[in-house]
Scaffold this motif. Structure first.
Motif, mmCIF file in Angstrom:
data_model
loop_
_atom_site.group_PDB
_atom_site.id
_atom_site.type_symbol
_atom_site.label_atom_id
_atom_site.label_comp_id
_atom_site.label_asym_id
_atom_site.label_seq_id
_atom_site.Cartn_x
_atom_site.Cartn_y
_atom_site.Cartn_z
ATOM 1 N N HIS A 47 -18.057 0.451 58.521
ATOM 2 C CA HIS A 47 -19.500 0.631 58.126
ATOM 3 C C HIS A 47 -20.011 -0.770 57.963
ATOM 4 O O HIS A 47 -21.398 -0.451 57.892
ATOM 5 C CB HIS A 47 -19.262 1.556 57.186
ATOM 6 N N MET A 87 -18.763 8.077 55.302
ATOM 7 C CA MET A 87 -19.781 7.195 54.883
ATOM 8 C C MET A 87 -19.837 6.953 53.460
ATOM 9 O O MET A 87 -19.948 6.029 52.595
ATOM 10 C CB MET A 87 -21.284 7.205 55.514
ATOM 11 N N HIS A 139 -25.235 -3.899 55.928
ATOM 12 C CA HIS A 139 -26.273 -2.885 55.947
ATOM 13 C C HIS A 139 -27.014 -2.778 54.579
ATOM 14 O O HIS A 139 -28.418 -2.827 54.638
ATOM 15 C CB HIS A 139 -25.800 -1.524 56.352
ATOM 16 N N LEU A 186 -20.842 2.096 64.448
ATOM 17 C CA LEU A 186 -20.227 2.623 63.215
ATOM 18 C C LEU A 186 -19.284 3.398 63.796
ATOM 19 O O LEU A 186 -19.291 3.980 64.881
ATOM 20 C CB LEU A 186 -21.230 3.707 62.680
ATOM 21 N N CYS A 225 -33.577 5.439 60.705
ATOM 22 C CA CYS A 225 -32.416 5.443 61.241
ATOM 23 C C CYS A 225 -32.133 4.494 62.048
ATOM 24 O O CYS A 225 -32.721 4.171 63.427
ATOM 25 C CB CYS A 225 -32.371 6.938 62.268
ATOM 26 N N TYR A 226 -31.323 3.498 61.665
ATOM 27 C CA TYR A 226 -30.565 2.466 62.608
ATOM 28 C C TYR A 226 -29.315 1.925 62.022
ATOM 29 O O TYR A 226 -28.686 2.210 60.949
ATOM 30 C CB TYR A 226 -31.811 1.429 62.429
ATOM 31 N N TRP A 227 -28.617 1.239 62.835
ATOM 32 C CA TRP A 227 -27.560 0.457 62.397
ATOM 33 C C TRP A 227 -27.046 -0.893 63.182
ATOM 34 O O TRP A 227 -27.908 -1.158 64.089
ATOM 35 C CB TRP A 227 -26.005 1.265 62.834
ATOM 36 N N LYS A 228 -26.863 -1.819 62.208
ATOM 37 C CA LYS A 228 -26.760 -3.130 62.747
ATOM 38 C C LYS A 228 -25.547 -3.447 63.496
ATOM 39 O O LYS A 228 -25.257 -4.525 64.163
ATOM 40 C CB LYS A 228 -26.856 -4.170 61.524
ATOM 41 N N TYR A 229 -24.450 -2.471 63.161
ATOM 42 C CA TYR A 229 -23.374 -2.759 63.913
ATOM 43 C C TYR A 229 -22.779 -1.338 64.394
ATOM 44 O O TYR A 229 -23.351 -0.273 63.724
ATOM 45 C CB TYR A 229 -22.139 -2.953 63.118
ATOM 46 N N TRP A 247 -34.805 -0.968 56.564
ATOM 47 C CA TRP A 247 -35.014 0.517 56.571
ATOM 48 C C TRP A 247 -36.330 1.030 56.460
ATOM 49 O O TRP A 247 -36.710 1.889 57.094
ATOM 50 C CB TRP A 247 -33.842 1.217 55.508
#
Lengths: 215, 215
Positions: A120, B110, A125, A147, A141-145, A134
């Motif tokens: 995670h 999470m 994040h 999941l 809704c996003y992610w840097k890596y 965010w």
């Protein structure tokens, strides 16, 4: 009775009380003595006349033990007792104790925490959210890596003693299958989601490997 | 048959294939249309003639639904279907589906990852180790923040549906007790380490609170 703690700092950097020991005798606590075995002279000097010696990482070799005629009890303030020459203690009738379970749940929890950080990247994040990414994201809704979801994946656990089993329970609650390798097999622990395998099969099948063994 | 995806980006920022839908008809995918309900005109324009509309966060209000005479099916690409005026769809005989369980294990994982970050600060410790602080530590043992052991502590879970229960299972595997609050009580889930309580008792007893409910 003289009681000597050879390396109290690791266990108690200042947030615990030694009072429980003071009630039993004349207590001296050294923060550190020598971890690498090179200063047997210093260990002997500090433990001289002691009936009780408490150690965490300071090595009590045969030479040290044989140089402490009053010694009756060695308390290891940790789980592994490889720092004590057990044979030399036995010959002298010195009782040696360790603390086998103080860290079972804590170590398992830490192993899972390390795994979940890889899945995670919570810290990264969190930083991103604090920078406003965010709030300014058009989709909330996003992610840097990527999941990584653990449910359905397989954890191989090498060393399935108390700590390995505790880690295995958490892994199964996360929806993982557990493959365990250990010299000692306890078939009662096997279930739909946990079984013992040979090391080769573990290495071939596991998505994640946890080591709960001597390295 | 015309198929329109109103806001495909959240579900599929580029790493999935829409091919499964293309086999059923003439597919148009918009990355985003309008999340806040202010552009009913644009939603109607894009969904005009569609028999199938797929939405993630784009609101399908009564006005929108009544303006799409061909519409037979609304697929919500998410769990919550509050974006669809169900009553208006029912009156028209339009089938509405959602995806109730795609995120159960992922959300529970999470929630536990966030908790473990607070207990261990893995990222910060990792940075510290990379800076050499572990290698140069005289005791091979230190922490930059207090470490919090969860075993023996109590997690209060507000909303004990599928996701709350999944979080509760992991918490129990971590050695925690679980107190759950929910409108719907399933006594079969209770055990030595899990029971339902009233909200007041949950708030008074819990060391940690997890919210798995509408906010």
């Amino acid at each position: 009775m003289k009681i000597v703690v050879l390396d109290g700092y690791t266990l108690n950097p200042g947030d615990l009380s030694w009072e429980g020991f003071e009630r039993f005798g004349d207590l001296t606590v050294y923060d550190r003595t020598c971890y690498d075995g090179s200063r047997e002279d210093l260990v002997i000097e500090r433990a001289r006349e002691a009936e009780v010696v408490l150690t965490n990482k300071t090595i009590l070799s045969r030479k040290v033990i044989e140089s402490l005629p009053q010694l009756k009890y060695i308390g290891v303030l940790a789980t592994g007792y490889n720092v004590v020459d057990i044979e030399a203690a036995r010959e002298r009738g010195i009782v040696v104790t360790n603390v086998p379970t103080y860290g079972t749940e804590a170590v398992a929890q830490m192993a899972i925490a390390l795994l979940l950080e890889m899945c995670h990247h919570v810290g990264a994040h969190s930083e991103s959210v604090k920078k406003g990414e965010w709030a300014s994201n058009p989709d909330w809704c996003y992610w840097k890596y990527p999941l990584i979801e653990l449910a359905g994946k397989t954890m191989g656990i090498i060393g399935y003693g108390r700590i390995g089993q505790a880690t295995g329970r958490i892994a199964q609650a996360l929806g993982m299958k557990v493959l365990a390798y250990d010299k000692y097999v306890n078939k009662d622990l096997e279930s739909d989601t946990m079984r013992y395998v040979e090391l080769d099969e573990l290495l071939a099948q596991a998505d994640v490997i946890a080591l709960h063994c001597l390295l």
